[in-house]
Scaffold this active site. Structure first.
Site, PDB file in Angstrom:
ATOM      1  CD  GLN A 199      55.768  16.170  13.454  1.00  0.00           C
ATOM      2  OE1 GLN A 199      55.243  15.639  14.420  1.00  0.00           O
ATOM      3  NE2 GLN A 199      56.227  17.405  13.482  1.00  0.00           N
ATOM      4  CE1 TYR A 204      52.413  12.078  16.152  1.00  0.00           C
ATOM      5  CE2 TYR A 204      51.840  14.086  14.989  1.00  0.00           C
ATOM      6  CZ  TYR A 204      52.788  13.224  15.489  1.00  0.00           C
ATOM      7  OH  TYR A 204      54.127  13.510  15.319  1.00  0.00           O
ATOM      8  NE  ARG A 211      43.976  15.538  17.707  1.00  0.00           N
ATOM      9  CZ  ARG A 211      44.433  14.576  16.908  1.00  0.00           C
ATOM     10  NH1 ARG A 211      43.608  13.717  16.328  1.00  0.00           N
ATOM     11  NH2 ARG A 211      45.728  14.475  16.665  1.00  0.00           N
ATOM     12  CE1 TYR A 227      57.017  20.244  22.833  1.00  0.00           C
ATOM     13  CE2 TYR A 227      55.435  20.568  24.607  1.00  0.00           C
ATOM     14  CZ  TYR A 227      56.746  20.508  24.168  1.00  0.00           C
ATOM     15  OH  TYR A 227      57.762  20.702  25.057  1.00  0.00           O
ATOM     16  CG  ASP A 249      54.690  21.672  16.392  1.00  0.00           C
ATOM     17  OD1 ASP A 249      54.045  20.814  17.027  1.00  0.00           O
ATOM     18  OD2 ASP A 249      55.734  21.403  15.756  1.00  0.00           O
ATOM     19  CG  ASP A 298      50.013  15.473  21.930  1.00  0.00           C
ATOM     20  OD1 ASP A 298      50.581  14.537  22.516  1.00  0.00           O
ATOM     21  OD2 ASP A 298      49.453  15.351  20.818  1.00  0.00           O
ATOM     22  CB  CYS A 338      53.429   9.705  23.033  1.00  0.00           C
ATOM     23  SG  CYS A 338      54.734  10.800  22.455  1.00  0.00           S
TER      24      CYS A 338
HETATM   25  N1  SAH Z   1      49.237  17.578  19.242  1.00  0.00           N
HETATM   26  C1  SAH Z   1      49.491  17.056  17.921  1.00  0.00           C
HETATM   27  C2  SAH Z   1      50.611  16.037  17.890  1.00  0.00           C
HETATM   28  C3  SAH Z   1      51.911  16.528  18.457  1.00  0.00           C
HETATM   29  S1  SAH Z   1      53.290  15.494  18.174  1.00  0.00           S
HETATM   30  C4  SAH Z   1      48.204  16.469  17.353  1.00  0.00           C
HETATM   31  O1  SAH Z   1      47.195  16.417  18.059  1.00  0.00           O
HETATM   32  O2  SAH Z   1      48.210  16.050  16.192  1.00  0.00           O
HETATM   33  C5  SAH Z   1      54.556  16.416  18.922  1.00  0.00           C
HETATM   34  C6  SAH Z   1      54.857  17.738  18.260  1.00  0.00           C
HETATM   35  O3  SAH Z   1      55.866  18.394  18.995  1.00  0.00           O
HETATM   36  C7  SAH Z   1      55.388  17.655  16.844  1.00  0.00           C
HETATM   37  O4  SAH Z   1      54.536  18.356  15.991  1.00  0.00           O
HETATM   38  C8  SAH Z   1      56.761  18.347  16.878  1.00  0.00           C
HETATM   39  O5  SAH Z   1      57.011  19.160  15.747  1.00  0.00           O
HETATM   40  C9  SAH Z   1      56.632  19.174  18.110  1.00  0.00           C
HETATM   41  N2  SAH Z   1      57.873  19.507  18.805  1.00  0.00           N
HETATM   42  C10 SAH Z   1      58.866  18.668  19.143  1.00  0.00           C
HETATM   43  N3  SAH Z   1      59.799  19.307  19.869  1.00  0.00           N
HETATM   44  C11 SAH Z   1      59.379  20.595  19.994  1.00  0.00           C
HETATM   45  C12 SAH Z   1      59.891  21.741  20.662  1.00  0.00           C
HETATM   46  N4  SAH Z   1      61.046  21.681  21.332  1.00  0.00           N
HETATM   47  N5  SAH Z   1      59.190  22.886  20.608  1.00  0.00           N
HETATM   48  C13 SAH Z   1      58.022  22.942  19.924  1.00  0.00           C
HETATM   49  N6  SAH Z   1      57.483  21.886  19.303  1.00  0.00           N
HETATM   50  C14 SAH Z   1      58.142  20.719  19.329  1.00  0.00           C
END
Ligand code: SAH
Length: 394
Positions: A199, A204, A211, A227, A249, A298, A338
């Site tokens: 992604q 990120y 974190r 997420y 996720d 997140d 975000c």
């Molecule tokens: N927390 C992560 C970044 C998350 S970005 C970090 O620290 O790197 C948002 C994430 O939400 C993405 O990985 C995406 O795959 C996930 N996502 C989006 N919609 C979703 C859903 N409906 N259910 C579960 N995951 C989802």
């Protein structure tokens, strides 16, 4: 070489004079000459009475029609200009971080509108998100070569905002060769990322400090990383002594990276992953009366455009309610937002409502944003997109 000129309409220069870096198409005199300029053309912006205001990149087909590069109207927009801006961005990161893993360029905030560069050591991953930046690809590569001589430059030109600029979606390696995943270091751990198919640019970086903060709450706790993507939060929590971390996720690829990173750091026994829809997982965990010491959520942007504002805000409220329900007594809830269209106060309101819906209260212990390698432009609210709240619940 003098650049073609584009003129602001009468009384449309106040915001720009106050420091804002964009002119919208309805603020400019869109005469035949302006419309005929190729997307991304360098121009000199003039006030309605003909004074030279700034050099900008112009796109007659975009709502954000002009992006200012410099107020020095005598400047030349070439590799040397870009190198100076890149060097300034680099000096800031080198002061902030010991290791070369960070967002090197954060677009307007670093004086390079439309340009994002994430640095993974000798690998640079760029997003050229405006027509103007796309036209500067060659001088940009030259400037990067002079400044950092990167082994690899990836152009991750597949972000959805490119469509608004009339740019195609493509991923291309402009320099060197790459066999993902690659390694990056953050918060004392080694993570795996895939800059070609992951992604965004693969990682990120914006959540680094959040974190680290969240991890301090996780020692001897059961942690939910919702997420999670590649478990940037969850693995830092695991390293800080969480007894177990459940990463959820919907991205299989993210979860596989998470597991590989867990193995790399000797944390495989602490992390478990589930590929799930977040809200369905929250419902099931609640139905099973599961409780966590720390819940971190997140999510992706729930509000991607102004018309998504109402349902998006409801989404944050619902997430706060469902998340809080799973937090044990005196546990912690960390929530991120975000969506650049959602103001910090609006997000905080929804979280408060969600807590109330869940019948919980608590103490707000952190309100923050993105890390300092994602600086905000002082006059561009959109550049402070990330909101992060942590509650110690009662
Ligand atoms: N927390 C992560 C970044 C998350 S970005 C970090 O620290 O790197 C948002 C994430 O939400 C993405 O990985 C995406 O795959 C996930 N996502 C989006 N919609 C979703 C859903 N409906 N259910 C579960 N995951 C989802």
């Amino acid at each position: 070489m003098p650049y073609p000129t584009v003129q602001l309409l009468p009384d449309q220069d106040r915001r720009l004079r106050a420091g804002h870096p964009w002119a919208y198409s309805n603020e400019l005199r869109m005469d035949a000459a302006a419309k005929a300029l190729p997307p991304g053309a360098p121009v000199c912006l003039l006030t309605a009475d003909g004074r030279r205001l700034a050099l900008a990149q112009f796109n007659p087909h975009s709502l954000i029609a002009a992006r200012i590069l410099t107020r020095n109207t005598d400047a030349t927009l070439d590799a040397t200009f870009l190198e100076r801006r890149l060097a300034r961005a680099l000096r800031l990161r080198e002061r902030l971080f010991e290791r070369p893993f960070y967002r090197l360029v954060h677009a307007e905030a670093d004086g390079l509108p439309g340009l994002v560069i994430d640095r993974y050591g000798a690998v640079l991953v760029c997003q050229l998100n405006s027509a103007g930046m796309a036209t500067l690809e060659e001088p940009l590569l030259e400037a990067l070569e002079r400044l950092l001589a990167p082994a690899v430059v990836v152009l991750r030109n597949d972000s959805p905002v490119r469509e608004l600029e009339g740019l195609p979606s493509e991923v291309r390696i402009a320099r060197g060769a790459l066999a993902p995943p690659l390694e990056l270091e953050e918060n004392g751990l080694t993570f795996l990322a895939d800059p070609l198919e992951g992604q965004k640019t693969g990682w990120y970086f914006d959540q680094r400090d959040n974190r680290a903060f969240a991890a301090r709450l996780c020692r001897a706790e059961r942690v939910l990383d919702l997420y999670s993507y590649s478990a940037g939060f969850g693995l830092v929590a695991a390293a800080a002594g969480a007894t177990s971390v459940l990463a959820i996720d919907r991205s299989q690829q993210g979860l596989e990276l998470a597991q590989a990173s867990a193995g790399r750091n000797g944390l495989a026994g602490v992390l478990s992953v589930e590929r799930r829809e977040a809200f369905a997982a929250l419902d099931e965990l609640a139905a099973a009366k599961e409780r966590f010491g720390v819940v971190i959520a997140d999510p992706p942007a729930f509000v991607r455009s102004k018309k998504e504002l109402k349902p998006g805000l409801r989404g944050y409220r619902k997430l706060a309610r469902a998340g809080a329900t799973l937090v044990k007594e005196e546990g912690f809830l960390a929530l991120a937002c975000c969506s650049h269209n959602v103001a910090a106060e609006a997000f905080a309101d929804e979280v408060r409502r969600g807590l109330r819906d869940a019948g919980r209260s608590g103490r707000l212990i952190r309100q923050s944003g993105a890390g300092p390698d994602h600086p905000s432009h002082p006059f561009l609210a959109e550049s402070s997109y990330l909101k992060f709240l942590v509650y110690a619940l009662t």
